[in-house]
Design a protein around this motif. Structure first.
Motif, PDB file in Angstrom:
ATOM      1  N   ALA A 105     -15.132  53.659 -15.856  1.00 45.96           N
ATOM      2  CA  ALA A 105     -13.929  54.685 -16.142  1.00 45.96           C
ATOM      3  C   ALA A 105     -13.111  54.612 -15.319  1.00 45.96           C
ATOM      4  O   ALA A 105     -12.506  54.585 -14.611  1.00 45.96           O
ATOM      5  CB  ALA A 105     -15.514  56.085 -15.079  1.00 45.96           C
ATOM      6  N   LEU A 106     -12.247  54.629 -16.809  1.00 39.86           N
ATOM      7  CA  LEU A 106     -10.725  55.293 -15.785  1.00 39.86           C
ATOM      8  C   LEU A 106     -10.141  56.604 -16.248  1.00 39.86           C
ATOM      9  O   LEU A 106     -10.825  57.465 -16.828  1.00 39.86           O
ATOM     10  CB  LEU A 106      -9.950  54.132 -17.218  1.00 39.86           C
ATOM     11  CG  LEU A 106     -10.209  52.615 -16.218  1.00 39.86           C
ATOM     12  CD1 LEU A 106      -9.975  52.014 -17.486  1.00 39.86           C
ATOM     13  CD2 LEU A 106      -9.533  52.766 -14.873  1.00 39.86           C
ATOM     14  N   SER A 107      -8.831  57.185 -15.688  1.00 36.15           N
ATOM     15  CA  SER A 107      -8.298  58.375 -15.703  1.00 36.15           C
ATOM     16  C   SER A 107      -7.631  58.133 -17.102  1.00 36.15           C
ATOM     17  O   SER A 107      -7.689  57.023 -17.383  1.00 36.15           O
ATOM     18  CB  SER A 107      -7.711  57.888 -14.914  1.00 36.15           C
ATOM     19  OG  SER A 107      -6.390  58.099 -13.966  1.00 36.15           O
ATOM     20  N   GLU A 108      -6.979  58.459 -17.489  1.00 35.80           N
ATOM     21  CA  GLU A 108      -6.320  59.146 -18.408  1.00 35.80           C
ATOM     22  C   GLU A 108      -4.777  58.639 -18.419  1.00 35.80           C
ATOM     23  O   GLU A 108      -4.543  57.294 -18.946  1.00 35.80           O
ATOM     24  CB  GLU A 108      -6.073  60.152 -19.841  1.00 35.80           C
ATOM     25  CG  GLU A 108      -7.470  61.101 -19.970  1.00 35.80           C
ATOM     26  CD  GLU A 108      -7.485  59.462 -21.376  1.00 35.80           C
ATOM     27  OE1 GLU A 108      -8.664  59.518 -21.285  1.00 35.80           O
ATOM     28  OE2 GLU A 108      -6.964  59.241 -22.080  1.00 35.80           O
TER      29      GLU A 108
ATOM     30  N   GLU B 233      -4.031  56.126 -15.923  1.00 36.36           N
ATOM     31  CA  GLU B 233      -4.050  55.057 -16.077  1.00 36.36           C
ATOM     32  C   GLU B 233      -4.298  53.996 -16.770  1.00 36.36           C
ATOM     33  O   GLU B 233      -3.901  53.293 -16.626  1.00 36.36           O
ATOM     34  CB  GLU B 233      -5.907  54.389 -15.110  1.00 36.36           C
ATOM     35  CG  GLU B 233      -5.968  54.569 -12.992  1.00 36.36           C
ATOM     36  CD  GLU B 233      -6.916  54.893 -13.150  1.00 36.36           C
ATOM     37  OE1 GLU B 233      -8.247  56.226 -12.619  1.00 36.36           O
ATOM     38  OE2 GLU B 233      -7.436  53.541 -11.808  1.00 36.36           O
TER      39      GLU B 233
ATOM     40  N   LYS C  55     -11.597  47.230 -15.907  1.00 36.44           N
ATOM     41  CA  LYS C  55     -10.708  48.999 -16.934  1.00 36.44           C
ATOM     42  C   LYS C  55      -9.697  47.863 -18.462  1.00 36.44           C
ATOM     43  O   LYS C  55      -9.886  49.132 -19.317  1.00 36.44           O
ATOM     44  CB  LYS C  55      -9.826  48.959 -16.621  1.00 36.44           C
ATOM     45  CG  LYS C  55      -9.908  50.039 -14.926  1.00 36.44           C
ATOM     46  CD  LYS C  55      -8.621  49.975 -14.043  1.00 36.44           C
ATOM     47  CE  LYS C  55      -9.340  50.393 -12.774  1.00 36.44           C
ATOM     48  NZ  LYS C  55      -8.296  50.490 -11.720  1.00 36.44           N
TER      49      LYS C  55
END
Lengths: 263, 239
Positions: free
Chosen positions: B5-8, B10, B224
């Protein structure tokens, strides 16, 4: 598109390469530390059969009459007041939660927060009740062992080289470009998605590689050590820092500067 | 492979970086991580190799055994591949999790070697239609740090280079029965020419740019970037 291949070389033990004089007293769980009963027992030890026995694997530290074992690798144990960086993995599914939080925080988002309370099973509750905490924007996350992050007064650092760091006590380190408009963006829940300049990116990548180098040689991470490592790495190209021999060279120089500064 | 899971923010950072040819660890889009190659690591095999690419660790063992040639190719020996994605490599491979990936990689290896130029299969023939060498190539994933196809192809090439096949002679009796004689000297063996064994280069389209899916030491950063690129092209080329 050249690919560099090398043959494996035997690694030298850390103490040799870093020139440590005193050998550390390493123990594993179950090892006897001392049979002298005059010592007070600290973390990582327990008393059994008239002897002081280690309960974790690590090095023995002695401060006057207190003996404790500093573990090499630990799971993060929260303490009230710690700064942590965390990623949202799951969330409560209640109606009011949906209405309120969905707009701000999604699964996968990174936030910085402070530990408010610790429960008996080790779980912690966090709060972001200050403007300096909140959702994190663009940047790079580096995950290291929590035992390598030094406890300091502040964990938010603005380095002179042009980037900022958040050293989470849980081992999550966040590197991001220093924002010029400190008042507007600080702690908000809206992220800035404009492209970061190439110069800032280079600083961030270099810092990331320096942190990784320090971790491989088990140097404690705090703003000074990271900054010295950054300065020692400047003569090399960013991607060269990942090579083992250059990593070693940079860390030896960093260690020397740190020793000079202390002594 | 597993996704992280990555934040937008990132994701945006990574994609912009790739477009400017500067990845998160400072590498350009076409740079590989350092590779460490070692051969002759496993003693009871005919040939072996170990390749380390960042955090990816691959061990390949080759065993040469005698078998019967395939019906459609009576003058050639053949190779059999088996890829084991053990749970040691990453928790996602627990139980049967690694089987799909292992089959995919094995099928890719079969495709690569399924032509006349990769390895000279005729040199593996002992007597046509009766005996030939079968090379069992076992690939073991010790640690999964991304870019498996590239590392595995390098490891297979190195292991085949290291393979020593004993030299045998076929003796024919008056009655016509054949006997296979192993030479007395244990060091008398034939080696394979691996000059034409292909190396896989994995390319990934992230945003608007093509770059290599060879990533940095932290597996999460690797995942990622992989999770951002929807397409992955595998181009095998010789040499």
């Amino acid at each position: 598109m050249a690919l560099e291949m090398r043959l494996p070389v035997a690694r030298k033990p850390l103490s040799e390469s870093l020139g440590r004089e005193a050998k550390k007293h390493l123990v594993v769980p179950g090892d006897t530390i001392t049979t002298d009963t005059g010592f007070m027992r600290g973390h990582g030890t327990y008393m059994g059969e008239e002897k002081l026995i280690a309960s974790v694997a690590g090095s023995v530290e002695r401060v006057n009459k207190l003996i404790c074992v500093k573990a090499l690798k630990t799971r993060y144990n929260g303490e009230v007041g710690d700064i942590v960086v965390g990623r949202i993995t799951e969330r409560r599914r209640s109606a009011e939660d949906e209405l309120a939080m969905r707009g701000f925080l999604q699964e996968g988002d990174l936030i910085s927060a402070e530990v408010q309370a610790v429960f008996s099973d080790g779980a912690v509750s966090l709060h972001t009740r200050s403007l300096k905490y909140g959702k994190l924007g663009q940047g790079v996350l580096v995950q290291v062992s929590p035992s390598l992050v030094k406890r300091q007064k502040t964990h938010f650092h603005d380095l002179p080289c042009g980037a900022s760091l958040i050293l989470g006590n849980n081992g999550f380190i966040w590197i991001y470009p220093t924002s010029e408009h400190k008042d507007e963006d600080a702690g908000g829940f809206t992220a800035n998605l404009e492209p970061v300049s190439l110069a800032d990116r280079e600083v961030i990548s270099r810092l990331r590689n320096c942190i990784v180098s320090l971790v491989t040689q088990r140097i404690m991470l705090y703003d000074t050590s990271i900054l010295y490592c950054y300065e020692a790495s400047l003569p090399h190209q960013i991607k060269d820092i990942l090579k083992p021999e250059i990593m070693e060279e940079i860390v030896i120089e960093t260690r020397q500067r740190l020793l000079e500064q202390e002594g | 492979m597993a996704s992280v899971a990555l934040s937008e923010a990132e994701k945006v950072y990574i994609v912009h970086g790739v477009q400017e040819d500067l990845r998160v660890d400072g590498r350009g889009c076409e740079d590989y991580r350092c590779v460490e190659v070692e051969t002759d690591v496993v003693s009871n095999t005919s040939g072996s190799a170990r390749v380390k690419l960042g955090h990816t660790d691959i061990l390949v063992g080759v065993k040469a055994e005698m078998g019967t040639p395939k019906l459609e190719r009576p003058n050639e020996g053949y190779l059999e591949f088996f890829v084991d994605c053990s749970a040691n490599a990453t928790p996602e491979f627990e139980g049967r999790g690694g089987d799909d990936l292992g089959t995919e990689i094995a099928n890719t290896l079969y495709r690569i070697f399924n032509n006349k130029s990769s390895v000279d299969l005729k040199s593996l023939c002992i007597s046509p239609r009766e005996h030939c060498w079968v090379l069992y190539v076992d690939v073991l994933l010790l640690e999964c740090g991304g870019n498996l196809f590239d590392a595995i192809s390098i490891a297979v090439k190195a292991a085949l280079f290291n393979t020593r096949i004993p030299r045998v002679r076929v003796l024919e009796d008056e009655e016509g029965s054949k006997d296979i004689e192993l030479s007395d000297d244990p060091y008398d063996c034939i080696r394979l020419s691996v000059e034409n064994v292909p190396c896989i280069v994995t390319l990934c389209k992230t945003g608007k740019r093509m770059g290599k899916v060879l990533h940095t030491s932290l597996q999460s950063v690797l995942q990622k970037e992989e999770s951002l690129g929807p397409k992955r092209q595998k181009v095998g080329f010789l040499g």
